[in-house]
Design an enzyme around this catalytic site. Structure first.
Site, PDB file in Angstrom:
ATOM      1  CE  LYS A  66      -4.132  -1.831   2.297  1.00  0.00           C
ATOM      2  NZ  LYS A  66      -5.065  -1.625   3.406  1.00  0.00           N
ATOM      3  CG  ASP A 100      -8.356   0.449   3.731  1.00  0.00           C
ATOM      4  OD1 ASP A 100      -9.057  -0.442   3.204  1.00  0.00           O
ATOM      5  OD2 ASP A 100      -7.110   0.449   3.709  1.00  0.00           O
TER       6      ASP A 100
END
Ligand code: ATR
Length: 271
Positions: A66, A100
């Site tokens: 990420k 997220d």
């Protein structure tokens, strides 16, 4: 022609994303498939360029990719401030997003709990805490970040202060911190299998008007959520954050609102 989507990460074998997205594509009758690919950080650039060249519809990124992705794709402002990308879209070059935090927001708000104007206590200061803290601060919550290593909470809160209200502290006075908050979010690994007896707080620390959201979903009902129920607080399980972060990625790639219940069922079948 079939359009391919995927999730890149390492390890990746246990990802629930393929089941979740393939169930949504089937339900909508879309000619698309979603697969898991084991990719190391050193190969991420080649893997992304290859995926784009082969006409992939989009990819998700998970641990340990990420942060690495920020060096490769054009991140949107939220992903840039979070410092992590979980969704890459290929329509306009290679753009990076982080869904997220919005996944957590939707998981909480579907229980009639408002983020805007609420006092939110986030326990933990790792990647998940970062995504949620930036999202909720932008959404108008008053954020307190509490972490075992206090300095990390202070550092993160300083960064988050650029987009909203945030302070950082240690976890020694957890009861006092919970007394002052409306929503408690566990972003630590406490309570996760195999250490299911771990919890950041017990029912004695909680009050009836509190909402407790645990991002740990393995087990679904964590010790923290059991304690929340005992205190008469609202307890929200973590699997819907996974579902909604996937749903937001799905929308970025396809412009289509996916069937949430179908995705949820696919995730829960894996338990
Ligand atoms: P992620 O990226 O998934 O958020 P992480 O970066 O490993 O995970 O972060 C884990 C978080 O859980 C950290 O905030 C960690 O606290 P430290 O920064 O002090 O390490 C927290 N954590 C892990 N085990 C803990 C424990 N036993 N008690 C309290 N906090 C704990």
């Amino acid at each position: 022609m079939n359009t391919v989507f995927g999730v890149f990460g390492d390890p990746i074998a246990h990802s629930k994303s393929p089941d979740m997205h393939n169930a949504a594509f089937r339900e909508l009758g879309m000619e698309c498939t979603y697969h898991a690919f084991r990719v190391s950080p050193g190969n991420l650039k080649d893997a992304l360029l290859g995926a784009k060249a082969m006409g992939f519809g989009g990819v998700n990124l998970t641990v340990p990719l990420k942060q690495e992705a920020l060096k490769i794709v054009d991140a949107d402002p939220l992903a840039e401030s979070i410092g992590a990308i979980n969704t890459v879209d290929f329509k306009n070059g290679m753009t990076g997003h982080n869904t997220d935090g919005i996944g957590a927001k939707r998981a909480i708000e579907e229980h009639d709990v408002k983020i805007k104007g609420s006092s939110v206590l986030i326990v933990g200061a790792g990647g998940a805490a970062r995504a949620i803290a930036f999202q909720f601060a932008r959404d108008g919550a008053n954020i307190t970040i509490a972490n075992r290593t206090e300095q990390k909470a202070r550092d993160l809160s300083m960064e988050v202060s650029c987009v909203g209200l945030a302070t950082g502290c240690g976890i020694d006075n957890i009861k006092d911190l919970i007394d002052d908050c409306d929503i408690l979010v566990n972003c630590t690994t406490l309570g996760m299998k195999p250490n299911t007896e771990g919890t950041i707080a017990t029912s004695r620390d909680m009050h009836k008007d509190l909402t407790v959201f645990d991002i740990v979903y393995n087990p679904l009902e964590t010790k923290l959520l059991k304690e929340a129920k005992e205190a008469g607080a609202k307890a929200i399980t973590g699997e819907m954050m996974l579902v909604y972060q996937g749903a937001e990625a799905f929308k970025i790639w396809t412009g289509v609102e996916p069937p949430i219940e179908v995705m949820k069922k696919a995730v829960l079948e894996g338990f």
